[in-house]
Design a protein around this motif. Sequence first.
Motif, PDB file in Angstrom:
ATOM      1  N   TYR A 255       0.810  -1.217   0.000  1.00 38.79           N
ATOM      2  CA  TYR A 255       0.000   0.000   0.000  1.00 38.79           C
ATOM      3  C   TYR A 255       0.846   1.271   0.000  1.00 38.79           C
ATOM      4  O   TYR A 255       0.630   2.164  -0.807  1.00 38.79           O
ATOM      5  N   GLY A 256       1.793   1.362   0.898  1.00 36.86           N
ATOM      6  CA  GLY A 256       2.608   2.581   1.041  1.00 36.86           C
ATOM      7  C   GLY A 256       3.271   3.036  -0.237  1.00 36.86           C
ATOM      8  O   GLY A 256       3.131   4.193  -0.648  1.00 36.86           O
ATOM      9  N   PRO A 257       4.000   2.159  -0.907  1.00 34.62           N
ATOM     10  CA  PRO A 257       4.692   2.587  -2.128  1.00 34.62           C
ATOM     11  C   PRO A 257       3.828   2.590  -3.394  1.00 34.62           C
ATOM     12  O   PRO A 257       4.293   3.026  -4.447  1.00 34.62           O
ATOM     13  N   HIS A 258       2.587   2.142  -3.304  1.00 37.99           N
ATOM     14  CA  HIS A 258       1.735   2.066  -4.490  1.00 37.99           C
ATOM     15  C   HIS A 258       1.566   3.475  -5.093  1.00 37.99           C
ATOM     16  O   HIS A 258       1.339   4.448  -4.366  1.00 37.99           O
ATOM     17  N   PRO A 259       1.679   3.609  -6.421  1.00 37.20           N
ATOM     18  CA  PRO A 259       1.576   4.931  -7.056  1.00 37.20           C
ATOM     19  C   PRO A 259       0.290   5.693  -6.724  1.00 37.20           C
ATOM     20  O   PRO A 259       0.336   6.918  -6.539  1.00 37.20           O
TER      21      PRO A 259
ATOM     22  N   HIS B  93      -1.458   5.528  -3.931  1.00 38.32           N
ATOM     23  CA  HIS B  93      -1.316   6.024  -2.563  1.00 38.32           C
ATOM     24  C   HIS B  93      -0.350   7.201  -2.532  1.00 38.32           C
ATOM     25  O   HIS B  93      -0.615   8.215  -1.875  1.00 38.32           O
ATOM     26  N   GLN B  94       0.753   7.093  -3.223  1.00 34.70           N
ATOM     27  CA  GLN B  94       1.734   8.176  -3.255  1.00 34.70           C
ATOM     28  C   GLN B  94       1.140   9.448  -3.850  1.00 34.70           C
ATOM     29  O   GLN B  94       1.435  10.548  -3.385  1.00 34.70           O
ATOM     30  N   GLU B  95       0.310   9.303  -4.866  1.00 34.07           N
ATOM     31  CA  GLU B  95      -0.330  10.468  -5.484  1.00 34.07           C
ATOM     32  C   GLU B  95      -1.205  11.206  -4.476  1.00 34.07           C
ATOM     33  O   GLU B  95      -1.136  12.436  -4.354  1.00 34.07           O
TER      34      GLU B  95
ATOM     35  N   PHE C 249      -1.067  10.951  -1.126  1.00 35.97           N
ATOM     36  CA  PHE C 249      -0.233  11.429  -0.021  1.00 35.97           C
ATOM     37  C   PHE C 249       0.482  12.724  -0.420  1.00 35.97           C
ATOM     38  O   PHE C 249       0.522  13.683   0.360  1.00 35.97           O
ATOM     39  N   ASN C 250       1.021  12.776  -1.624  1.00 37.61           N
ATOM     40  CA  ASN C 250       1.698  13.990  -2.083  1.00 37.61           C
ATOM     41  C   ASN C 250       0.727  15.158  -2.205  1.00 37.61           C
ATOM     42  O   ASN C 250       1.063  16.295  -1.855  1.00 37.61           O
ATOM     43  N   TYR C 251      -0.488  14.895  -2.667  1.00 35.17           N
ATOM     44  CA  TYR C 251      -1.507  15.942  -2.736  1.00 35.17           C
ATOM     45  C   TYR C 251      -1.817  16.482  -1.338  1.00 35.17           C
ATOM     46  O   TYR C 251      -1.906  17.697  -1.138  1.00 35.17           O
TER      47      TYR C 251
ATOM     48  N   LYS D 258       0.091  16.530   1.250  1.00 37.16           N
ATOM     49  CA  LYS D 258       1.216  17.366   1.690  1.00 37.16           C
ATOM     50  C   LYS D 258       1.166  18.739   1.025  1.00 37.16           C
ATOM     51  O   LYS D 258       1.443  19.748   1.666  1.00 37.16           O
TER      52      LYS D 258
END
Length: 67
Positions: free
Chosen positions: A38-42, A44-46, A48-50, A52
């Motif tokens: 889950y954590g590194p999944h693209p 999820h990262q998208e 999470f970055n939003y 932030k």
Amino acid sequence: MIPGILDIQQGINFSDRNKGYEIGLTVRFKDRTSLENYGPHPAHQEIFNYLKEIGLEDVIIVDFDVK
């Protein structure tokens, strides 16, 4: 969709014991492998970055098994 997610719940924290945290999120996974992916999944990262970008300052993460 991220594989292995069974359920996601979120809500605004109304407690006065929130220590400054305003939003809660729980994610229920099929298994620990799904959690690890889950954590590194693209996707999820998208998200999470939003978060932030719009002001996410801190998170508390708790991983636990439900028996």
